[in-house]
Design a protein around this motif. Structure first.
Motif, PDB file in Angstrom:
ATOM      1  N   ARG A   1      33.338   0.892  62.009  1.00 13.84           N
ATOM      2  CA  ARG A   1      34.269   1.071  61.319  1.00 13.84           C
ATOM      3  C   ARG A   1      35.638   0.930  61.837  1.00 13.84           C
ATOM      4  NH1 ARG A   1      33.821   2.341  55.557  1.00 13.84           N
ATOM      5  NH2 ARG A   1      31.705   2.936  55.055  1.00 13.84           N
TER       6      ARG A   1
ATOM      7  N   GLN B   1      40.303  -5.891  60.736  1.00 12.03           N
ATOM      8  CA  GLN B   1      41.058  -6.152  59.254  1.00 12.03           C
ATOM      9  C   GLN B   1      41.355  -7.504  59.245  1.00 12.03           C
ATOM     10  OE1 GLN B   1      44.019  -3.064  58.557  1.00 12.03           O
ATOM     11  NE2 GLN B   1      42.974  -1.530  59.606  1.00 12.03           N
TER      12      GLN B   1
ATOM     13  N   ASP C   1      36.949  -2.699  42.086  1.00 16.86           N
ATOM     14  CA  ASP C   1      37.649  -3.227  43.249  1.00 16.86           C
ATOM     15  C   ASP C   1      38.992  -3.868  42.607  1.00 16.86           C
ATOM     16  OD1 ASP C   1      35.788  -2.088  44.887  1.00 16.86           O
ATOM     17  OD2 ASP C   1      34.667  -3.994  45.120  1.00 16.86           O
TER      18      ASP C   1
ATOM     19  N   ARG D   1      41.994   7.049  47.748  1.00 17.97           N
ATOM     20  CA  ARG D   1      41.218   5.847  48.301  1.00 17.97           C
ATOM     21  C   ARG D   1      41.334   5.572  49.981  1.00 17.97           C
ATOM     22  NH1 ARG D   1      38.052   1.255  45.774  1.00 17.97           N
ATOM     23  NH2 ARG D   1      37.355   1.994  43.694  1.00 17.97           N
ATOM     24  N   THR D   2      42.787   5.615  50.239  1.00 17.90           N
ATOM     25  CA  THR D   2      43.374   5.400  51.405  1.00 17.90           C
ATOM     26  C   THR D   2      42.735   6.722  52.583  1.00 17.90           C
ATOM     27  OG1 THR D   2      45.045   4.121  50.916  1.00 17.90           O
ATOM     28  CG2 THR D   2      45.261   4.928  52.877  1.00 17.90           C
TER      29      THR D   2
ATOM     30  N   GLN E   1      39.102   6.379  53.025  1.00 18.68           N
ATOM     31  CA  GLN E   1      38.547   5.203  54.030  1.00 18.68           C
ATOM     32  C   GLN E   1      39.258   5.805  55.432  1.00 18.68           C
ATOM     33  OE1 GLN E   1      36.952   2.738  53.389  1.00 18.68           O
ATOM     34  NE2 GLN E   1      37.009   2.794  51.181  1.00 18.68           N
ATOM     35  N   ARG E   2      40.062   6.437  55.497  1.00 19.47           N
ATOM     36  CA  ARG E   2      40.646   7.000  56.847  1.00 19.47           C
ATOM     37  C   ARG E   2      39.665   8.028  57.425  1.00 19.47           C
ATOM     38  NH1 ARG E   2      46.294   9.337  57.290  1.00 19.47           N
ATOM     39  NH2 ARG E   2      46.707   7.302  56.753  1.00 19.47           N
TER      40      ARG E   2
ATOM     41  N   LEU F   1      36.342   8.200  56.778  1.00 23.54           N
ATOM     42  CA  LEU F   1      35.166   7.530  57.173  1.00 23.54           C
ATOM     43  C   LEU F   1      35.356   7.194  58.574  1.00 23.54           C
ATOM     44  CD1 LEU F   1      34.246   5.268  54.004  1.00 23.54           C
ATOM     45  CD2 LEU F   1      33.208   7.620  54.710  1.00 23.54           C
ATOM     46  N   THR F   2      36.216   6.872  59.339  1.00 22.28           N
ATOM     47  CA  THR F   2      36.339   6.558  60.491  1.00 22.28           C
ATOM     48  C   THR F   2      36.211   7.679  61.395  1.00 22.28           C
ATOM     49  OG1 THR F   2      38.823   6.511  60.732  1.00 22.28           O
ATOM     50  CG2 THR F   2      37.872   4.624  59.997  1.00 22.28           C
TER      51      THR F   2
ATOM     52  N   TRP G   1      32.289  10.141  47.818  1.00 29.10           N
ATOM     53  CA  TRP G   1      32.597   8.901  47.185  1.00 29.10           C
ATOM     54  C   TRP G   1      32.375   8.972  45.892  1.00 29.10           C
ATOM     55  CZ3 TRP G   1      35.719   5.150  47.036  1.00 29.10           C
ATOM     56  CH2 TRP G   1      35.536   4.074  46.674  1.00 29.10           C
TER      57      TRP G   1
END
Length: 649
Positions: A17, A22, A206, A542-543, A546-547, A549-550, A563
């Protein structure tokens, strides 16, 4: 024939990830501005026999190129000009303590504390704090040519050159970026309506997330600095009215989706037609070609679309009757007082300021005790890496190291093969455009693009050639290590995901929204603002997810477990909005007892999410009539409580 990697050699998901680029289009005007703004000062400096002056101006232009990310011209002025002012202060302070040993250590550490605290105010303040500290570090670690005032003037002039080039097209394209943003929002809404009723996994979710992001960006763009422009610019007033007008369509989409039947293709086509009218500034009758609705949700969508078409077609909008969906803006004096209060009295502000000051202080002490060539690069690395509002600190440290290595390969070729002098200009013309071209791809790509540019400018200032390469690598690795240990591992809040707490806040706000959605005690504008804030908060969650997950285990693993609840809470908000739309268009309103029961379930779910050791089991006593408009909402709440129940694996 393809071969699979052995399990032991498969890279972890968090690493994949981080390294995945991107997808983003290349901003060609920004690429051209970067090439011209960074090469022109070098050319002028060489022509005047002062290449060092040209290098300083190009360094200032580099900060302007990095900050040249806004679309609207009004915002560009603040995004570039204000940080340049802070950068001028920083280079002046740093140069004043250059060569003063521990005084320089103390001064730069104090600047780091101030920089970290003001960075928590907002995006412009964050970049301003970044430049304040960066230039202080450069001034304290590198001798500046000429009088004390020359370096800040040259660096500020380079940054303002970027701004000047960005504003050249303003007279010809005034309002175009704002119109394009609003039209883009309309097109994402068309995509949402096309996905309504779809059975494809995640298609509607989405599309709804894309609409939320687009609405956030468009409102931020149109309403930026609205205390000054609101009611004065007919163009901005009209765009704000058009943004407000699409909101009922967005609100009707969940009801259409929950109905389980796809909308006629003429419906999203009509929204795309309206988007074209917004983008071109067309006024006048707009034919939508909508079919006659046959059910409750169809009538809601039809009514919302026809209202939107009326607003888009109207040539004039009364600014006094315009309702701001995010609330009326406070006066600049009030907002300044709030910002000062947040900086001085906020625990988060002090916490981040102390983290940054600790890391910078350690770096300055280290390079004062141990001889480190080009020691200011250590603190520069920390400044870039330790910016939590720019992304995960761990990820940025990893990508900084990898990007530096990649950039050094390019720099080695440039410094070893290209003679210094007039050849610097064409080299800069080739390297500078890579910065805006690669920055949207990710931080590692940005670092790889900036590294050879910085080394080229540094070599113009001190003529060390390839001797700069190894110190740059060592200093970057030292800076990354300090940021990881003193700015990340020693602060548990940085490696504990905040998704759960933010989800709990969103659920509690949903309970309040549910109570206000069906009552007469809340006026429609306040209800609309509440709904917009809810969806904006879900976008932030959500942001944050996603952050997280890295991050490496256990942070990334813990985040992944959240999630299903993130999706469940989004569905709860959609179901609440859908119920409100159905009541507005003829459905039987729920009783006060039903509303109270649902709000109680939501608050219990919020408390359970906030304290994961005391999760509440699924309750079966809070039910209602099966034909009630709130039945879909109750089902979504029950599903979320089931996910959060300790009885589940």
């Amino acid at each position: 024939m393809s071969r699979e990697l052995p399990i032991g050699l498969t890279p972890p998901d968090w690493l994949v990830r981080n390294l995945r680029p991107q997808q983003a289009p290349v901003n060609r005007p920004a690429v051209a501005r970067a090439a011209l703004a960074m090469a022109l000062p070098l050319l002028i400096g060489l022509a005047l026999g002062q290449p060092a002056y040209g290098a300083l101006a190009s360094m200032g232009a580099l900060s302007g190129v990095i900050g040249d990310t806004a679309d609207a011209y009004r915002i560009r002025i603040l995004n570039i000009a204000i940080p340049q002012a802070f950068g001028a202060v920083g280079i002046t302070l740093g140069a004043a303590v250059y060569g003063h040993g521990w005084l320089a250590v103390t001064a730069v550490t104090a600047v780091a504390l101030v920089s970290g605290m003001i960075s928590t105010i907002g995006a412009v303040a964050s970049v301003s704090g970044l430049l304040l500290l960066l230039n202080s570090v450069v001034g304290a670690g590198l001798p500046m040519p000429g009088d004390w005032w020359l370096a800040p003037v040259l660096m500020t002039g380079g940054g303002l050159l970027v701004l000047l080039l960005a504003l050249l097209a303003w007279p010809l394209r005034s309002g175009v970026p704002e119109r394009a943003a609003v039209a883009g929002t309309y097109r994402t809404v068309a995509g949402l309506l096309a996905a309504s009723g779809s059975t494809a996994p995640g298609a509607y979710e989405d599309a709804r997330h894309a609409v939320t992001q687009s609405l956030n960006q468009s409102y931020d763009l149109v309403l930026a600095h609205r205390a000054r422009h609101h009611g004065r610019s007919p163009e901005l007033t009209r765009l704000l009215a058009q943004l407000n007008a699409i909101t009922p369509v967005v609100e009707a989409a969940p009801a259409a989706h929950l109905a389980g039947r796809p909308l006629p293709p003429e419906v999203p086509a009509a929204v795309r037609h309206l988007a074209q009218a917004v983008e071109t500034g067309f006024t006048g009758p707009i034919g939508l070609g909508l079919p006659t609705p046959t059910e409750e949700t169809g009538r809601a969508v039809d009514h919302a679309l026809r209202h939107t078409a009326e607003v888009v077609a109207a040539p004039d909008v009364d600014p006094l009757g315009l309702v701001d969906r995010l609330g009326r803006p406070a006066a600049l004096r009030v907002r300044a007082a709030r910002a000062a209060h947040d900086v001085l009295l906020s625990a988060a502000s002090w916490r981040y300021g102390l983290r940054l000051a600790l890391c910078i202080g350690l770096a300055q002490v280290l390079v004062s005790i141990v001889t480190v060539p080009r020691s200011y690069w250590v603190a520069l690395t920390i400044t870039f890496v330790l910016k939590p509002d720019f992304g995960s600190v761990f990820s940025r440290a990893l990508l900084r190291a990898l990007g530096t290595v990649a950039g050094l390969v390019v720099a080695a070729a440039v410094l070893s093969q290209v003679p210094r002098g007039w050849w610097d200009v064409p080299v800069m013309l080739l390297l500078a455009p890579l910065i805006p071209a690669l920055t949207p791809r990710g931080y590692g790509y940005q670092t790889a693009a900036i590294t050879p540019v910085i080394l080229l400018l540094s070599d113009i200032l001190n003529r060390q050639g390839t001797a700069l390469l190894l110190p740059r690598l060592v200093d970057s690795l030292i800076g990354c290590a300090i940021a990881l240990v003193a700015g990340y591992l020693l602060w548990p809040e940085s490696w504990h995901t905040r998704v759960g707490d933010r989800l709990a806040d969103a659920v509690a706000d949903t309970a309040r929204y549910a109570e206000s959605a069906f009552g007469s005690h809340v006026d429609p504008p306040a209800r609309a603002r509440m709904r917009r804030r809810l969806y904006r908060d879900l976008s932030v969650i959500r942001t944050e997810f996603q952050r997280a997950l890295t991050e490496p285990p256990p942070t990334g693993t813990r985040a992944a477990a959240w999630w299903p609840l993130v999706v469940a809470v989004e569905r709860i908000v959609d179901a609440t909005t859908a119920a409100r739309v159905r009541v507005k268009h003829g459905a039987e309103p729920p009783s006060e007892a039903e509303i109270t029961h649902v709000a109680r379930q939501l608050r219990e779910l919020s408390e359970g999410l906030r304290d994961t050791d005391v999760l509440y089991p699924v309750r079966t006593d809070l039910t209602g009539p099966p034909d009630s408009v709130l039945e879909p909402l109750r089902q979504e709440v029950a599903a979320a409580r089931t996910i959060a129940s300790p009885h589940q694996p």
